[in-house]
Design an enzyme around this catalytic site. Structure first.
Site, short mmCIF file in Angstrom:
data_model
loop_
_atom_site.label_atom_id
_atom_site.label_comp_id
_atom_site.label_asym_id
_atom_site.label_seq_id
_atom_site.Cartn_x
_atom_site.Cartn_y
_atom_site.Cartn_z
N ASP A 164 47.57 41.72 41.50
CA ASP A 164 47.44 42.56 40.29
C ASP A 164 48.01 41.84 39.07
O ASP A 164 48.95 41.06 39.19
CB ASP A 164 48.17 43.89 40.53
CG ASP A 164 47.79 44.93 39.50
OD1 ASP A 164 46.74 44.78 38.83
OD2 ASP A 164 48.54 45.91 39.34
N GLU B 193 37.08 51.35 44.01
CA GLU B 193 37.27 51.90 42.66
C GLU B 193 36.93 50.89 41.57
O GLU B 193 36.59 51.29 40.44
CB GLU B 193 38.72 52.39 42.49
CG GLU B 193 39.07 53.62 43.31
CD GLU B 193 39.27 53.35 44.81
OE1 GLU B 193 39.54 52.19 45.18
OE2 GLU B 193 39.14 54.30 45.61
N ASN B 194 37.00 49.59 41.90
CA ASN B 194 36.69 48.57 40.87
C ASN B 194 35.23 48.64 40.42
O ASN B 194 34.88 48.10 39.36
CB ASN B 194 37.00 47.15 41.38
CG ASN B 194 38.49 46.84 41.42
OD1 ASN B 194 38.93 46.00 42.20
ND2 ASN B 194 39.28 47.50 40.58
C1 FPP Z 1 43.51 42.86 39.62
O1 FPP Z 1 43.97 42.55 38.33
C2 FPP Z 1 42.62 41.80 40.13
C3 FPP Z 1 41.33 41.99 40.53
C4 FPP Z 1 40.68 43.30 40.49
C5 FPP Z 1 40.46 40.87 40.98
C6 FPP Z 1 41.11 39.79 41.76
C7 FPP Z 1 40.26 38.58 41.72
C8 FPP Z 1 40.69 37.32 41.68
C9 FPP Z 1 42.10 36.93 41.79
C10 FPP Z 1 39.72 36.20 41.49
C11 FPP Z 1 38.91 35.73 42.64
C12 FPP Z 1 39.49 35.93 43.97
C13 FPP Z 1 39.04 35.36 45.10
C14 FPP Z 1 39.65 35.78 46.38
C15 FPP Z 1 37.97 34.36 45.16
P1 FPP Z 1 43.62 43.55 37.14
O2 FPP Z 1 42.31 43.13 36.56
O3 FPP Z 1 43.65 44.96 37.64
O4 FPP Z 1 44.80 43.28 36.14
P2 FPP Z 1 45.49 44.33 35.15
O5 FPP Z 1 46.14 45.38 36.02
O6 FPP Z 1 46.49 43.51 34.40
O7 FPP Z 1 44.43 44.89 34.27
#
Ligand code: FPP
Length: 260
Positions: free
Chosen positions: A26, A73-74
């Site tokens: 996160d 949820e994403n």
């Molecule tokens: C959450 O941060 C992260 C994600 C929803 C996506 C995770 C994806 C990666 C790390 C890239 C690719 C991964 C792989 C395994 C190839 P957020 O967007 O919710 O951050 P925030 O809470 O600061 O908004």
């Protein structure tokens, strides 16, 4: 092998390496915002953290790493972000294949993979096949996954078996549900890590983390490196895992034992 961990990381107890570590990655969006960029910039830099994490896991002999890469949820995020994330996923898996092979890492997935764009599902399948014989660490990508979704799907399977007379309702046990989940082939996580300072589970592995140790860190995912993973493992090793027993009931041998 535990011996590698002893040489490279003397602060780790090689007898108590967590077998399965699950991670809620996160903070990508906040990290990007701090740098004055769009959210996807954070996701792109998150890939460096993924690479670092997997290298560390393979190095110290963690057998399973589950990464929460895209939740059910994403799907309600802006379409532009979803498309960029899916493209990043395809590109990363393709580009990282040599590293997966070098570190002897096998790729697996959990989640509603059919919901992903066809090119994503194809790339995942190809990489799963290419890494099928690797046996140091298993990387489980949770994609279009949520704990409640998996439990509902499992309940549907069990209800169908009951309806067809393949199972008696009285015989339904924890084991029945374990076997019906997407995670059936893997041990329960010993350690759950969440980055970015948020302290919640966000619908991740709800059934499986019943007895997992939880480590929260304020580090944003794109900044997460081996030193932070090392801290999490040391924190895990400092915990007494009682699984509902009293401290006195735990004989030294059991103290380090995995639930499975
Ligand atoms: C959450 O941060 C992260 C994600 C929803 C996506 C995770 C994806 C990666 C790390 C890239 C690719 C991964 C792989 C395994 C190839 P957020 O967007 O919710 O951050 P925030 O809470 O600061 O908004």
């Amino acid at each position: 092998m535990a011996s590698d961990a002893v040489v490279s990381y003397p602060s780790i107890n090689p007898e108590r390496i967590p077998k399965h570590v699950a991670i809620i990655m996160d903070g990508n969006g906040r990290w990007a915002k701090q740098q004055g960029h769009m959210r996807i910039f954070g996701h792109k830099h998150g890939v460096n953290a993924v690479r670092n994490t997997l290298e560390f896991a393979a190095e110290i002999g963690i057998e399973y790493v589950t990464l929460y890469a895209f939740s059910t949820e994403n799907w309600s995020r802006p379409e532009r972000e979803i498309n960029a994330l899916m493209q990043l996923l395809v590109d990363t898996i393709e580009k990282e294949l040599p590293n997966l092979m070098k570190n002897n890492i096998r790729l697996k997935t959990i989640g509603n993979i059919h919901q992903l764009p066809a090119r994503c599902a194809r790339q995942l399948k190809e990489t799963e096949e290419a890494t099928a014989n690797n046996n140091r660490t298993t990387l489980i990508l949770a994609l279009s996954y949520s704990g409640r979704w998996d439990i509902i799907e499992a309940v549907k399977k069990i209800a169908t078996s009951a309806k067809n007379g393949d199972i008696n309702i009285e015989d339904i046990s924890e084991e029945t549900l374990n076997k019906a989940l997407n995670t059936a082939a893997y041990p329960n996580p010993d350690l759950l890590i969440r980055t970015s300072g948020e302290m919640r589970i966000s619908n991740f592995l709800l059934w499986e983390i019943a007895y997992s140790e939880i480590h929260f860190t304020s580090v944003l995912w794109p900044d997460f490196r081996k030193e932070h993973f090392l801290q999490a493992v040391m924190d895990y090793q400092s915990r007494e895992r009682r699984f509902g027993k009293t401290s006195e009931q735990l004989i030294p041998k059991e103290k380090g034992a995995s639930e499975e």
